[in-house]
Design a protein around this motif. Structure first.
Motif, PDB file in Angstrom:
ATOM      1  N   ASP A  12      -7.696 -55.634  28.412  1.00 19.98           N
ATOM      2  CA  ASP A  12      -8.418 -54.751  27.490  1.00 19.98           C
ATOM      3  C   ASP A  12      -9.922 -54.859  27.642  1.00 19.98           C
ATOM      4  OD1 ASP A  12      -9.476 -56.735  25.697  1.00 19.98           O
ATOM      5  OD2 ASP A  12      -8.174 -56.162  24.048  1.00 19.98           O
ATOM      6  N   ALA A  15     -11.327 -51.989  29.723  1.00 20.30           N
ATOM      7  CA  ALA A  15     -11.460 -50.686  29.073  1.00 20.30           C
ATOM      8  C   ALA A  15     -12.817 -50.549  28.399  1.00 20.30           C
ATOM      9  CB  ALA A  15     -10.337 -50.498  28.055  1.00 20.30           C
ATOM     10  N   SER A  67      -3.305 -49.378  31.649  1.00 17.72           N
ATOM     11  CA  SER A  67      -4.740 -49.117  31.539  1.00 17.72           C
ATOM     12  C   SER A  67      -5.341 -48.833  32.909  1.00 17.72           C
ATOM     13  CB  SER A  67      -5.437 -50.325  30.907  1.00 17.72           C
ATOM     14  OG  SER A  67      -6.831 -50.259  31.068  1.00 17.72           O
ATOM     15  N   SER A 218      -7.500 -45.708  28.409  1.00 17.94           N
ATOM     16  CA  SER A 218      -7.373 -47.109  28.808  1.00 17.94           C
ATOM     17  C   SER A 218      -7.231 -48.010  27.591  1.00 17.94           C
ATOM     18  CB  SER A 218      -8.611 -47.515  29.628  1.00 17.94           C
ATOM     19  OG  SER A 218      -8.609 -48.883  29.931  1.00 17.94           O
ATOM     20  N   HIS A 222      -3.556 -50.507  25.418  1.00 16.26           N
ATOM     21  CA  HIS A 222      -3.522 -51.891  24.921  1.00 16.26           C
ATOM     22  C   HIS A 222      -3.092 -51.933  23.453  1.00 16.26           C
ATOM     23  CE1 HIS A 222      -5.263 -53.623  28.554  1.00 16.26           C
ATOM     24  NE2 HIS A 222      -6.122 -52.625  28.567  1.00 16.26           N
TER      25      HIS A 222
END
Length: 272
Positions: A12, A15, A67, A218, A222
Protein backbone atom coordinates in the motif's frame (compact mmCIF):
# COMPACT_ATOMS: atom_id res chain seq x y z
CA UNK A 1 12.58 1.38 -22.97
CA UNK A 2 14.14 1.96 -19.55
CA UNK A 3 13.50 0.39 -16.16
CA UNK A 4 12.19 2.07 -13.01
CA UNK A 5 12.41 0.15 -9.72
CA UNK A 6 10.39 1.43 -6.76
CA UNK A 7 11.43 0.13 -3.34
CA UNK A 8 8.80 0.31 -0.60
CA UNK A 9 8.42 -0.92 2.97
CA UNK A 10 4.93 -2.46 2.92
CA UNK A 11 2.09 -3.18 0.51
CA UNK A 12 0.00 0.00 0.00
CA UNK A 13 3.01 2.34 0.37
CA UNK A 14 3.46 2.19 -3.39
CA UNK A 15 -0.05 3.51 -3.99
CA UNK A 16 0.47 6.59 -1.85
CA UNK A 17 4.12 7.39 -2.46
CA UNK A 18 5.01 6.66 -6.07
CA UNK A 19 1.81 5.36 -7.68
CA UNK A 20 1.69 8.32 -10.03
CA UNK A 21 5.17 8.08 -11.51
CA UNK A 22 4.85 4.29 -11.71
CA UNK A 23 1.63 4.54 -13.71
CA UNK A 24 2.98 7.29 -15.98
CA UNK A 25 6.28 5.49 -16.61
CA UNK A 26 4.45 2.25 -17.42
CA UNK A 27 2.05 4.13 -19.68
CA UNK A 28 5.01 5.60 -21.55
CA UNK A 29 6.25 2.09 -22.31
CA UNK A 30 8.91 1.72 -19.64
CA UNK A 31 9.36 -1.35 -17.44
CA UNK A 32 8.28 -0.74 -13.83
CA UNK A 33 9.29 -3.05 -10.99
CA UNK A 34 7.99 -2.93 -7.42
CA UNK A 35 10.03 -4.33 -4.52
CA UNK A 36 8.58 -4.55 -1.00
CA UNK A 37 10.83 -5.10 1.99
CA UNK A 38 8.03 -6.80 3.99
CA UNK A 39 4.53 -8.15 3.48
CA UNK A 40 3.05 -5.71 6.00
CA UNK A 41 2.24 -8.38 8.57
CA UNK A 42 1.61 -5.84 11.32
CA UNK A 43 -0.71 -3.47 9.52
CA UNK A 44 -4.01 -2.49 11.11
CA UNK A 45 -6.61 -4.94 9.79
CA UNK A 46 -10.00 -3.60 8.77
CA UNK A 47 -12.77 -5.43 10.67
CA UNK A 48 -14.39 -8.32 8.86
CA UNK A 49 -11.99 -8.31 5.91
CA UNK A 50 -10.06 -11.51 6.57
CA UNK A 51 -11.63 -14.93 6.26
CA UNK A 52 -11.43 -17.22 9.28
CA UNK A 53 -7.83 -18.39 9.65
CA UNK A 54 -6.56 -16.19 6.82
CA UNK A 55 -3.12 -14.68 7.39
CA UNK A 56 -2.77 -10.94 6.89
CA UNK A 57 0.56 -11.42 5.08
CA UNK A 58 -1.11 -13.57 2.43
CA UNK A 59 -3.97 -11.11 1.95
CA UNK A 60 -1.60 -8.18 1.62
CA UNK A 61 0.52 -10.11 -0.87
CA UNK A 62 -2.53 -10.63 -3.06
CA UNK A 63 -3.55 -7.00 -2.63
CA UNK A 64 -0.20 -5.61 -3.73
CA UNK A 65 -0.33 -7.71 -6.88
CA UNK A 66 -3.76 -6.23 -7.69
CA UNK A 67 -2.41 -2.77 -6.94
CA UNK A 68 0.56 -3.40 -9.21
CA UNK A 69 -1.78 -4.41 -12.02
CA UNK A 70 -3.67 -1.11 -11.64
CA UNK A 71 -0.38 0.79 -11.93
CA UNK A 72 1.03 -1.17 -14.87
CA UNK A 73 3.83 -2.80 -12.85
CA UNK A 74 5.61 -5.63 -14.69
CA UNK A 75 7.21 -7.42 -11.70
CA UNK A 76 6.61 -7.56 -7.94
CA UNK A 77 9.24 -8.90 -5.53
CA UNK A 78 9.62 -9.15 -1.74
CA UNK A 79 12.92 -9.04 0.14
CA UNK A 80 11.55 -11.44 2.77
CA UNK A 81 11.75 -9.40 5.96
CA UNK A 82 9.03 -9.07 8.60
CA UNK A 83 7.14 -5.82 9.29
CA UNK A 84 8.74 -4.05 12.28
CA UNK A 85 5.64 -2.26 13.51
CA UNK A 86 5.55 1.44 14.40
CA UNK A 87 8.55 3.16 15.96
CA UNK A 88 8.90 2.43 19.68
CA UNK A 89 6.89 -0.79 19.68
CA UNK A 90 8.40 -3.93 21.21
CA UNK A 91 8.33 -5.60 17.81
CA UNK A 92 11.15 -3.28 16.68
CA UNK A 93 13.56 -5.44 18.68
CA UNK A 94 12.68 -8.76 17.06
CA UNK A 95 15.79 -9.92 15.16
CA UNK A 96 13.86 -11.08 12.07
CA UNK A 97 12.27 -7.68 11.37
CA UNK A 98 13.42 -5.32 8.64
CA UNK A 99 14.42 -2.67 11.18
CA UNK A 100 16.94 -5.09 12.67
CA UNK A 101 18.26 -6.35 9.33
CA UNK A 102 21.91 -5.86 8.50
CA UNK A 103 21.94 -3.01 5.98
CA UNK A 104 24.70 -4.54 3.87
CA UNK A 105 23.00 -7.93 3.67
CA UNK A 106 19.61 -6.44 2.81
CA UNK A 107 21.22 -4.13 0.25
CA UNK A 108 22.78 -7.12 -1.49
CA UNK A 109 19.32 -8.75 -1.78
CA UNK A 110 17.96 -5.62 -3.44
CA UNK A 111 21.07 -5.13 -5.57
CA UNK A 112 20.53 -8.57 -7.13
CA UNK A 113 17.14 -7.41 -8.42
CA UNK A 114 18.50 -4.05 -9.55
CA UNK A 115 21.27 -5.78 -11.49
CA UNK A 116 18.91 -8.38 -13.01
CA UNK A 117 16.66 -5.58 -14.21
CA UNK A 118 19.42 -3.24 -15.31
CA UNK A 119 17.64 -0.55 -13.30
CA UNK A 120 17.93 2.94 -14.75
CA UNK A 121 16.28 4.62 -11.75
CA UNK A 122 15.38 3.68 -8.19
CA UNK A 123 13.00 5.28 -5.71
CA UNK A 124 13.39 5.02 -1.93
CA UNK A 125 12.28 7.30 0.94
CA UNK A 126 14.01 10.24 2.56
CA UNK A 127 16.32 9.55 5.50
CA UNK A 128 13.44 10.10 7.94
CA UNK A 129 11.22 7.65 6.11
CA UNK A 130 8.63 10.33 5.40
CA UNK A 131 7.19 10.21 8.92
CA UNK A 132 9.60 8.23 11.09
CA UNK A 133 8.42 4.67 10.50
CA UNK A 134 11.38 2.32 11.17
CA UNK A 135 10.83 0.26 8.02
CA UNK A 136 10.69 3.40 5.90
CA UNK A 137 13.95 4.67 7.40
CA UNK A 138 15.49 1.28 6.66
CA UNK A 139 14.26 1.44 3.06
CA UNK A 140 16.31 4.63 2.68
CA UNK A 141 19.43 3.08 4.18
CA UNK A 142 19.16 -0.20 2.29
CA UNK A 143 18.07 1.36 -0.98
CA UNK A 144 20.84 3.94 -1.11
CA UNK A 145 23.47 1.27 -0.44
CA UNK A 146 21.93 -1.10 -3.01
CA UNK A 147 22.01 1.64 -5.63
CA UNK A 148 25.74 2.01 -5.00
CA UNK A 149 26.32 -1.74 -5.25
CA UNK A 150 24.33 -2.10 -8.48
CA UNK A 151 25.54 1.15 -10.04
CA UNK A 152 22.07 2.65 -10.47
CA UNK A 153 22.68 6.12 -11.93
CA UNK A 154 19.50 7.83 -10.71
CA UNK A 155 17.93 7.68 -7.24
CA UNK A 156 14.86 9.55 -6.02
CA UNK A 157 14.08 9.87 -2.33
CA UNK A 158 10.30 10.06 -2.17
CA UNK A 159 9.03 12.40 0.52
CA UNK A 160 6.22 14.76 1.51
CA UNK A 161 6.18 18.50 0.88
CA UNK A 162 5.43 19.62 4.44
CA UNK A 163 5.16 23.26 3.35
CA UNK A 164 2.55 22.50 0.68
CA UNK A 165 0.50 20.29 3.02
CA UNK A 166 0.50 23.03 5.66
CA UNK A 167 -0.65 25.60 3.07
CA UNK A 168 -3.42 23.31 1.88
CA UNK A 169 -4.68 22.68 5.41
CA UNK A 170 -4.69 26.40 6.17
CA UNK A 171 -6.70 27.10 3.01
CA UNK A 172 -9.17 24.32 3.82
CA UNK A 173 -9.68 25.59 7.37
CA UNK A 174 -10.17 29.16 6.18
CA UNK A 175 -12.67 28.11 3.53
CA UNK A 176 -10.55 29.78 0.86
CA UNK A 177 -9.36 26.55 -0.72
CA UNK A 178 -12.58 25.85 -2.57
CA UNK A 179 -13.11 22.44 -1.02
CA UNK A 180 -14.27 20.90 2.22
CA UNK A 181 -13.56 17.56 3.84
CA UNK A 182 -16.46 15.34 4.89
CA UNK A 183 -17.76 15.84 8.42
CA UNK A 184 -15.56 14.08 10.95
CA UNK A 185 -12.54 13.79 8.62
CA UNK A 186 -9.60 15.73 9.99
CA UNK A 187 -6.37 16.40 8.07
CA UNK A 188 -3.10 15.40 9.75
CA UNK A 189 -0.95 18.00 11.47
CA UNK A 190 2.33 17.92 9.48
CA UNK A 191 4.36 19.36 12.35
CA UNK A 192 2.89 17.06 14.99
CA UNK A 193 3.41 13.97 12.80
CA UNK A 194 6.81 15.21 11.56
CA UNK A 195 5.69 14.64 7.98
CA UNK A 196 8.17 15.01 5.16
CA UNK A 197 10.52 17.94 4.73
CA UNK A 198 10.21 21.70 4.14
CA UNK A 199 9.99 22.40 0.42
CA UNK A 200 13.36 24.17 0.29
CA UNK A 201 14.96 20.73 0.68
CA UNK A 202 13.13 19.27 -2.33
CA UNK A 203 14.85 18.99 -5.71
CA UNK A 204 12.28 17.31 -7.99
CA UNK A 205 8.54 17.21 -8.48
CA UNK A 206 6.16 15.10 -10.59
CA UNK A 207 2.78 16.29 -11.80
CA UNK A 208 0.87 13.00 -11.69
CA UNK A 209 -2.61 14.48 -11.99
CA UNK A 210 -3.14 12.39 -15.13
CA UNK A 211 -2.61 9.25 -13.01
CA UNK A 212 -4.82 9.98 -9.98
CA UNK A 213 -7.38 7.47 -11.25
CA UNK A 214 -4.71 4.75 -11.26
CA UNK A 215 -3.56 5.83 -7.78
CA UNK A 216 -7.09 5.57 -6.46
CA UNK A 217 -7.53 2.12 -8.04
CA UNK A 218 -4.24 1.09 -6.49
CA UNK A 219 -5.40 2.23 -3.05
CA UNK A 220 -8.71 0.43 -3.47
CA UNK A 221 -6.82 -2.82 -4.02
CA UNK A 222 -5.62 -2.64 -0.41
CA UNK A 223 -8.95 -3.28 1.29
CA UNK A 224 -7.42 -4.97 4.34
CA UNK A 225 -5.88 -1.59 5.19
CA UNK A 226 -8.01 1.01 3.43
CA UNK A 227 -11.73 1.22 4.25
CA UNK A 228 -14.18 3.62 2.60
CA UNK A 229 -13.78 6.03 5.53
CA UNK A 230 -9.97 6.06 5.24
CA UNK A 231 -8.62 9.61 5.13
CA UNK A 232 -7.63 9.38 1.46
CA UNK A 233 -10.76 7.64 0.18
CA UNK A 234 -13.07 9.88 2.20
CA UNK A 235 -11.81 12.90 0.29
CA UNK A 236 -14.01 14.35 -2.45
CA UNK A 237 -12.51 13.69 -5.87
CA UNK A 238 -11.26 17.27 -6.22
CA UNK A 239 -9.47 17.10 -2.89
CA UNK A 240 -8.01 13.67 -3.68
CA UNK A 241 -6.67 15.03 -6.96
CA UNK A 242 -5.17 18.07 -5.21
CA UNK A 243 -3.47 15.99 -2.52
CA UNK A 244 -2.44 12.98 -4.60
CA UNK A 245 -1.75 14.68 -7.93
CA UNK A 246 1.81 15.70 -7.08
CA UNK A 247 4.72 13.56 -5.90
CA UNK A 248 7.82 15.09 -4.34
CA UNK A 249 11.44 13.95 -4.30
CA UNK A 250 15.04 14.59 -3.36
CA UNK A 251 16.97 13.50 -6.44
CA UNK A 252 20.45 12.13 -7.04
CA UNK A 253 22.01 11.80 -10.48
CA UNK A 254 20.57 12.94 -13.84
CA UNK A 255 17.02 11.99 -12.86
CA UNK A 256 15.22 13.35 -15.93
CA UNK A 257 17.84 13.06 -18.66
CA UNK A 258 17.52 11.16 -21.96
CA UNK A 259 18.26 7.75 -20.45
CA UNK A 260 15.76 7.96 -17.62
CA UNK A 261 12.32 6.32 -17.46
CA UNK A 262 11.28 9.48 -15.60
CA UNK A 263 12.02 11.88 -18.45
CA UNK A 264 8.98 14.10 -18.96
CA UNK A 265 7.47 12.87 -15.69
CA UNK A 266 9.80 14.26 -13.04
CA UNK A 267 11.05 17.83 -13.27
CA UNK A 268 13.46 19.97 -11.25
CA UNK A 269 11.82 21.92 -8.42
CA UNK A 270 12.88 25.16 -6.80
CA UNK A 271 11.02 26.53 -3.81
CA UNK A 272 9.48 29.95 -4.36
Amino acid sequence: MATLVCFHAHPDDEAIGTGGIMALAAGAGHRVVLVCATRGERGEIQPGVLDEGEQLALRRTAEVHRSAEALGVARVEFLGYVDSGMMGEATNDEPWTFWRADVGSAAHRLAVILTEEGADALTVYDDHGGYGHPDHIQVHRVGMRAAELAGVPRVLEGTINRTAITRMIELQRSGAGGFELPEGVQPPDPEEMDLGVPEELLTHVADVSAAVGAKRASLLAHRSQVADDHFFLAMPEAVFAAVMGTEWFIGHGPVDDDGSPLRGIVAPFTAA
